[in-house]
Design a protein around this motif. Structure first.
Motif, mmCIF file in Angstrom:
data_model
loop_
_atom_site.group_PDB
_atom_site.id
_atom_site.type_symbol
_atom_site.label_atom_id
_atom_site.label_comp_id
_atom_site.label_asym_id
_atom_site.label_seq_id
_atom_site.Cartn_x
_atom_site.Cartn_y
_atom_site.Cartn_z
ATOM 1 N N ALA A 39 11.983 17.333 8.374
ATOM 2 C CA ALA A 39 11.986 15.913 8.014
ATOM 3 C C ALA A 39 10.729 15.206 8.493
ATOM 4 C CB ALA A 39 13.232 15.242 8.591
ATOM 5 N N LEU A 40 9.993 15.858 9.407
ATOM 6 C CA LEU A 40 8.769 15.225 9.915
ATOM 7 C C LEU A 40 7.594 15.353 8.950
ATOM 8 C CD1 LEU A 40 8.693 16.067 13.721
ATOM 9 C CD2 LEU A 40 9.043 13.856 12.632
ATOM 10 N N VAL A 41 7.683 16.362 8.064
ATOM 11 C CA VAL A 41 6.562 16.599 7.136
ATOM 12 C C VAL A 41 6.175 15.338 6.356
ATOM 13 C CG1 VAL A 41 5.792 17.914 5.125
ATOM 14 C CG2 VAL A 41 6.993 19.057 7.000
ATOM 15 N N PRO A 42 7.156 14.636 5.748
ATOM 16 C CA PRO A 42 6.787 13.430 4.990
ATOM 17 C C PRO A 42 6.166 12.336 5.844
ATOM 18 C CG PRO A 42 9.041 14.087 4.531
ATOM 19 C CD PRO A 42 8.587 14.918 5.665
ATOM 20 N N ILE A 43 6.271 12.459 7.163
ATOM 21 C CA ILE A 43 5.647 11.452 8.024
ATOM 22 C C ILE A 43 4.290 11.945 8.510
ATOM 23 C CG2 ILE A 43 5.872 10.281 10.247
ATOM 24 C CD1 ILE A 43 8.973 10.485 9.569
ATOM 25 N N LEU A 44 4.242 13.230 8.886
ATOM 26 C CA LEU A 44 2.990 13.739 9.458
ATOM 27 C C LEU A 44 1.877 13.870 8.429
ATOM 28 C CD1 LEU A 44 4.292 16.346 12.032
ATOM 29 C CD2 LEU A 44 3.449 14.035 12.406
ATOM 30 N N VAL A 45 2.205 14.319 7.228
ATOM 31 C CA VAL A 45 1.138 14.490 6.223
ATOM 32 C C VAL A 45 0.424 13.167 5.947
ATOM 33 C CG1 VAL A 45 0.593 15.165 3.860
ATOM 34 C CG2 VAL A 45 2.162 16.550 5.218
ATOM 35 N N PRO A 46 1.171 12.090 5.582
ATOM 36 C CA PRO A 46 0.458 10.829 5.355
ATOM 37 C C PRO A 46 -0.285 10.335 6.594
ATOM 38 C CG PRO A 46 2.715 10.662 4.575
ATOM 39 C CD PRO A 46 2.612 11.952 5.321
ATOM 40 N N TYR A 67 0.822 -1.205 0.000
ATOM 41 C CA TYR A 67 0.000 0.000 0.000
ATOM 42 C C TYR A 67 0.863 1.266 0.000
ATOM 43 C CZ TYR A 67 -3.710 -3.256 1.122
ATOM 44 O OH TYR A 67 -4.588 -4.292 1.086
ATOM 45 N N PRO A 68 1.754 1.406 -0.991
ATOM 46 C CA PRO A 68 2.704 2.526 -0.970
ATOM 47 C C PRO A 68 2.020 3.884 -1.111
ATOM 48 C CG PRO A 68 2.750 1.464 -3.112
ATOM 49 C CD PRO A 68 1.865 0.619 -2.228
ATOM 50 N N GLU A 69 0.744 3.883 -1.566
ATOM 51 C CA GLU A 69 0.077 5.181 -1.731
ATOM 52 C C GLU A 69 -0.085 5.912 -0.400
ATOM 53 O OE1 GLU A 69 -0.927 2.295 -2.684
ATOM 54 O OE2 GLU A 69 -3.022 1.840 -2.265
ATOM 55 N N TYR A 70 0.044 5.178 0.721
ATOM 56 C CA TYR A 70 -0.064 5.839 2.022
ATOM 57 C C TYR A 70 1.194 6.628 2.391
ATOM 58 C CZ TYR A 70 -4.252 3.028 2.632
ATOM 59 O OH TYR A 70 -5.484 2.463 2.480
ATOM 60 N N GLN A 71 2.184 6.639 1.516
ATOM 61 C CA GLN A 71 3.381 7.420 1.817
ATOM 62 C C GLN A 71 3.375 8.758 1.077
ATOM 63 O OE1 GLN A 71 6.194 4.652 0.171
ATOM 64 N NE2 GLN A 71 6.501 5.872 -1.653
ATOM 65 N N LEU A 72 2.406 8.974 0.178
ATOM 66 C CA LEU A 72 2.371 10.207 -0.600
ATOM 67 C C LEU A 72 2.132 11.394 0.324
ATOM 68 C CD1 LEU A 72 0.126 8.897 -3.519
ATOM 69 C CD2 LEU A 72 2.588 9.266 -3.592
ATOM 70 N N PHE A 73 2.848 12.489 0.104
ATOM 71 C CA PHE A 73 2.679 13.617 1.023
ATOM 72 C C PHE A 73 2.841 14.982 0.377
ATOM 73 C CE2 PHE A 73 6.999 15.251 1.650
ATOM 74 C CZ PHE A 73 7.739 14.268 1.026
ATOM 75 N N GLU A 123 1.632 1.691 14.847
ATOM 76 C CA GLU A 123 2.052 0.793 13.782
ATOM 77 C C GLU A 123 2.152 1.559 12.469
ATOM 78 O OE1 GLU A 123 -0.043 -3.193 12.541
ATOM 79 O OE2 GLU A 123 0.087 -3.005 14.712
ATOM 80 N N GLU A 124 1.162 2.415 12.265
ATOM 81 C CA GLU A 124 1.112 3.192 11.032
ATOM 82 C C GLU A 124 2.316 4.130 10.925
ATOM 83 O OE1 GLU A 124 -2.492 3.900 9.698
ATOM 84 O OE2 GLU A 124 -1.724 4.913 7.918
ATOM 85 N N ILE A 125 2.654 4.786 12.050
ATOM 86 C CA ILE A 125 3.799 5.696 12.039
ATOM 87 C C ILE A 125 5.054 4.925 11.649
ATOM 88 C CG2 ILE A 125 5.322 7.092 13.487
ATOM 89 C CD1 ILE A 125 2.836 7.914 15.083
ATOM 90 N N GLU A 126 5.196 3.749 12.220
ATOM 91 C CA GLU A 126 6.378 2.952 11.912
ATOM 92 C C GLU A 126 6.448 2.619 10.418
ATOM 93 O OE1 GLU A 126 8.470 -0.495 14.380
ATOM 94 O OE2 GLU A 126 7.036 -1.207 12.912
ATOM 95 N N LYS A 127 5.284 2.238 9.866
ATOM 96 C CA LYS A 127 5.244 1.905 8.442
ATOM 97 C C LYS A 127 5.624 3.098 7.580
ATOM 98 C CE LYS A 127 1.636 -1.573 8.314
ATOM 99 N NZ LYS A 127 0.185 -1.638 8.205
ATOM 100 N N ILE A 128 5.038 4.251 7.880
ATOM 101 C CA ILE A 128 5.312 5.440 7.073
ATOM 102 C C ILE A 128 6.787 5.819 7.198
ATOM 103 C CG2 ILE A 128 4.764 7.872 6.698
ATOM 104 C CD1 ILE A 128 1.973 7.294 7.828
ATOM 105 N N MET A 129 7.316 5.750 8.428
ATOM 106 C CA MET A 129 8.726 6.092 8.617
ATOM 107 C C MET A 129 9.612 5.190 7.782
ATOM 108 S SD MET A 129 9.074 7.062 12.619
ATOM 109 C CE MET A 129 10.847 7.073 12.684
ATOM 110 N N ASN A 130 9.303 3.898 7.794
ATOM 111 C CA ASN A 130 10.107 2.966 7.001
ATOM 112 C C ASN A 130 10.015 3.282 5.511
ATOM 113 O OD1 ASN A 130 11.392 1.413 8.878
ATOM 114 N ND2 ASN A 130 9.720 -0.054 9.058
ATOM 115 N N ALA A 131 8.794 3.597 5.063
ATOM 116 C CA ALA A 131 8.614 3.889 3.643
ATOM 117 C C ALA A 131 9.429 5.116 3.240
ATOM 118 C CB ALA A 131 7.138 4.104 3.335
#
Lengths: 286, 284, 270
Positions: C199-206, A92-98, C172-180
């Motif tokens: 650097a937090l923007v790409p994590i907080l927005v999603p 579900y990579p679309e959840y990384q878009l920002f 869990e979601e934060i961890e996933k986004i951080m990894n991505a």
């Protein structure tokens, strides 16, 4: 020289506490450059843990990871550069878009690599082409795209780093059959165009059988099998024992053999199956 | 038996976005009756209108024109919304986003609590519902520690405990792994066959649709095919044309027929296919 | 990530676990009040022994209870040090050195430290023996008289429950986004404060986007299950007072009396 080489790789979560669990245990594996490897296994078999070692997101508890012959943990400070060489696209990579625009989002990786403006532009447009994203969509907000387009944009974000190895964790999850087909075709096409090594984690045997050159089967933290599609699917009984299926078309041919019909069962796509049955019906050998 | 849900020439569109452009109809002049006690699969690619259709059954979506009735109740009548939702329960795609409590049994109790059921009866319903989906031993667990398939079964138990006569599942397996999918489908079949609950399963997985009594195929907001799985899947070309798939067994039959081989076109699984091929070889 | 415990509940079947959570909350409040009411070591000692009995009854390992102190260790140290140096009356302990510590200062420092420790362990004892659901339920019921002031007690309790439910999911979601984002070369570890904030923007927005989507879907799901707020709802789990609650209530009352008595009897700290 293999492009990926794992030596005695072990990873234990919460090591040293009573809650410690081995996610992968003593894995030795060589993957040659240019392969398209389908990685298959149940949830919890260790496939996700395995792929997160390849780009240094996880550090081995024991053992070593060699990419291009180089031990990726030999210099801790350089671990970020490994992530550019080994692109990992999560489920579900679309959840990384920002970002505000699709263009900016795809350029996030290239920017982090320190590419020049021209290089970024080239990479972004090329990646958009790989995933079949129309260039007029690049100026849109990623949140205005359709589900399928979002998925493509997110995959492009990883491809834009021009990685030598591309790992996709279930890129077709949640898509409808047509969307799945398109993503799989795109992956094959990408591999052909760039010559990179591609690792594809999937739950669908049919999908893997139709695109992969090699199959890696994970079971209970170990590599259960690694070999060509033929080699792996010829061990259907063993796969069944660990509760994994072979494609339905292969099962049909295995069933025919069980009924005493003299036909070989190394059939993984419907087209192969059709022509094999035709020659059988026309009295030919197969 | 009569129809529990009736769609009478129903159309629906979502509200326009900020730019104000009118969106096309998501559901376009659909007429459909769902028989009490039946198991109906609604197939379609993403964006075909199948989820919109599902949400029209319990007054989440109200038709723009036409009428949806549930057990004789018109969904556009706000006074009946509560009664309609006591009749038609719903399970959604993402298992995480429909579990409200921090303990499994409390979550299953949520629906009956909202209905004002007496405490002792809730206890009974919750235990029965959890047993029906095979999750009784996890009644004290925290939902986030369960697998996707288990969470989805808890969500189903939540609907069973409300004792609705119909359950609508909107792509309940889309986010699950093969084991989770198997668990959920087995549970759904059991609800239908053993408890007599009417099931509407929205999906794009062919192997799931094969299990239903009736398959309705949607494309561009319209119903384009409606029949038994055997009838629908025998037309593999039409299904593929609207972005769907057919089981490989059916594909194989279709490919053979194209080459002039006399084989039945409505083979649904590998055993039927093996039988048919053996038959062919014997008669040769 | 599946190992995250919500709150810090320690499963068990002790008398403390069986107590009515409403009573438990009230008694904890009385306990906290009494701790502050203690004027000398005698009174505090009484409270301490009561707490010790509670700890023994609960069956929660001492290690875990002590661990709950770690979070506020800093505050405890600061309080101790401040008291140590700011209380200047009393006999100077080390007369020939530059360290000006008086015996009274030392006593006060110890007194304060023990007091905070009792406070934290006492309230942890409640959270260790009560599930978060029981806790929110009990709070809802205790606050229900506030309904006459048009305060939406049920809504507040529902919000607490949902927050508890979704904390692990979001972690869990934060961890996933951080990894991505790390996989795309995001650098979350180096740079100055501004770099790190950026650097937090790409994590907080999603994270926000997905939280809104979750909230939206959850609201639908709750509506489909006939949720219309607190009116007309029943509860599966009833709370009933038992002899156990009376017993603990009686114990607390006698300790209250004891503390008053000891405060009165001993005028000095020690």
């Amino acid at each position: 020289m293999p492009i990926i080489s794992l030596k005695n790789l072990t990873h234990t979560y919460s090591a040293g506490t009573p809650l410690s669990v081995s996610a992968i245990e003593n894995i030795n594996l060589d993957i040659e450059s240019g392969e398209l490897v389908g990685i298959i296994g149940h949830t919890g078999s260790g496939k996700s843990t395995l792929v997160q070692h390849l780009n240094g997101l996880l550090k081995p508890t024991e053992g070593k990871v060699f990419i291009d012959g180089e031990d990726i943990w030999s210099n801790k400070k350089k671990i970020r550069s490994v992530r550019f060489k080994v692109g990992l696209c999560f489920q579900y990579p679309e959840y990384q878009l920002f970002e505000e625009t699709v263009y900016k989002d795809i350029s996030f990786g290239p920017k982090n690599m320190g590419m020049s403006k021209e290089e970024i532009d080239l990479s972004v447009r090329r990646a958009a082409d790989y995933v079949g994203l129309r260039h007029d969509l690049l100026n849109k907000s990623p949140f205005d795209l359709s589900g399928g387009e979002k998925r493509r944009a997110a995959i492009a974000g990883v491809m834009a780093m021009n990685p030598k190895i591309l790992i996709l964790d279930e890129p077709t999850a949640g898509l409808d059959p047509k969307g799945r087909r398109e993503i799989l075709d795109m992956i094959v096409d990408y591999k052909k165009k760039t010559g990179s090594t591609v690792l594809l984690v999937s739950h669908s045997m049919e999908d893997v059988a139709s695109v992969a050159t090699k199959i890696l089967v994970m079971n209970k933290s170990q590599v259960a099998m690694y070999g060509s599609v033929d080699e792996v699917f010829s061990r259907a009984d063993e796969l069944e024992k660990i509760n994994l299926d072979v494609p339905q078309i292969t099962r049909i041919f295995l069933g025919l053999r069980k009924r005493g019909i003299d036909v070989s069962a190394d059939v993984y796509t419907v087209n192969e199956g059709c022509s094999r049955l035709l020659s059988l019906l026309n009295g030919g050998e197969c | 038996m009569g129809n529990i849900i009736e769609f009478d020439n129903v159309s629906f569109r979502y509200e326009a976005d900020i730019e104000g452009e009118m969106l096309p109809l998501a559901v376009d002049s659909v007429s459909l009756g769902i028989e009490q006690g039946s198991f109906v699969a609604v197939l379609g690619h993403n964006g075909s209108g199948k989820s919109t259709l599902a949400k029209l059954t319990n007054a989440i979506n109200i038709p723009e024109s036409g009428k949806v009735t549930v057990d004789g109740m018109d969904t556009s009548d706000e006074k009946l919304t509560d009664a309609i939702r006591r009749t038609v329960g719903m399970v959604f795609q993402n298992p995480d986003n429909q579990i409200v409590a921090t303990i499994v049994e409390d979550d299953v109790a949520f629906g009956p609590e909202n209905l004002g059921v007496p405490p002792a009866e809730i206890r009974q319903r919750v235990d029965d519902a959890l047993k029906a989906v095979n999750m009784f031993e996890f009644r004290k667990s925290e939902p986030h520690k369960l697998s996707g398939g288990q969470k989805q079964r808890v969500a189903i138990a939540g609907v069973i405990a409300m004792q609705t006569s119909c359950i609508v599942l909107d792509e309940p397996t889309a986010m699950l792994d093969p084991n989770g999918r198997r668990e959920v489908i087995a549970t759904i079949k059991k609800l239908n066959k053993e408890m007599g609950i009417t099931v509407i399963l929205v999906t794009h997985f062919m192997d799931e649709a094969v299990q239903a009594d009736r398959v309705v195929v949607m494309d561009k907001g319209r119903i384009i095919m409606d029949g038994t799985p055997r009838e629908v899947f025998s037309e593999s070309d039409r299904l593929i044309a609207v972005g769907l798939d057919v089981p490989q067994a059916t594909q194989l039959a279709a490919a053979l027929i194209k080459k002039g081989v006399q084989i039945s076109s409505d083979l649904l699984d590998e055993n039927e296919c093996i039988d048919a091929v053996c038959e062919l070889l014997r008669s040769k | 990530m599946k190992g995250i415990a919500i709150g810090q509940y320690y499963p068990g079947k002790s008398l403390l676990h069986k107590m009515d959570p409403r009573v438990k909350i009230l008694l904890t409040l009385v306990f906290v009040f009494l701790i502050f009411f203690c004027k000398n070591f005698w009174a505090l000692g009484l409270m301490g022994s009561f707490l010790l009995i509670g700890m023994l009854i609960s069956g929660v390992p001492f290690k875990m209870l002590i661990r709950s102190l770690r979070a506020i260790l800093f505050i405890v140290l600061i309080t101790a040090v401040l008291n140590l140096f700011y209380v200047t009356d009393g006999n100077v302990l080390f007369p020939n050195t530059f360290i000006k510590i008086t015996d009274k200062g030392l006593y006060t420092a110890i007194f304060m430290t023990v007091r905070i420790a009792c406070l934290i362990i006492g309230s942890s004892l409640m959270t260790f023996t009560t599930t978060p659901t029981m806790l929110t339920d009990a709070i809802e019921r205790l606050l229900s008289p506030l309904k006459i002031f048009k305060i939406q007690v049920h809504t507040l309790a529902m919000m607490m429950t949902l927050a508890l439910r979704f904390i692990p999911t979001l972690m869990e979601e934060i961890e996933k986004i951080m990894n991505a984002q790390k996989a795309r070369g995001a650098d979350l570890e180096s740079g100055n404060i501004i770099d790190r904030a950026k650097a937090l923007v790409p994590i907080l927005v999603p994270l926000f986007v997905s939280s809104f989507r979750r909230a939206y879907e959850l609201a639908f799901a709750m509506e489909c299950r006939c949720y219309t707020g607190g009116n007309g709802r029943t509860r599966m789990k009833q709370m009933k007072l038992s002899w156990l609650d009376l017993l603990f209530g009686f114990a607390m009352t006698s300790i209250l009396a004891g503390v008053i008595l000891l405060n009165h009897y001993f005028a000095h700290l020690i």
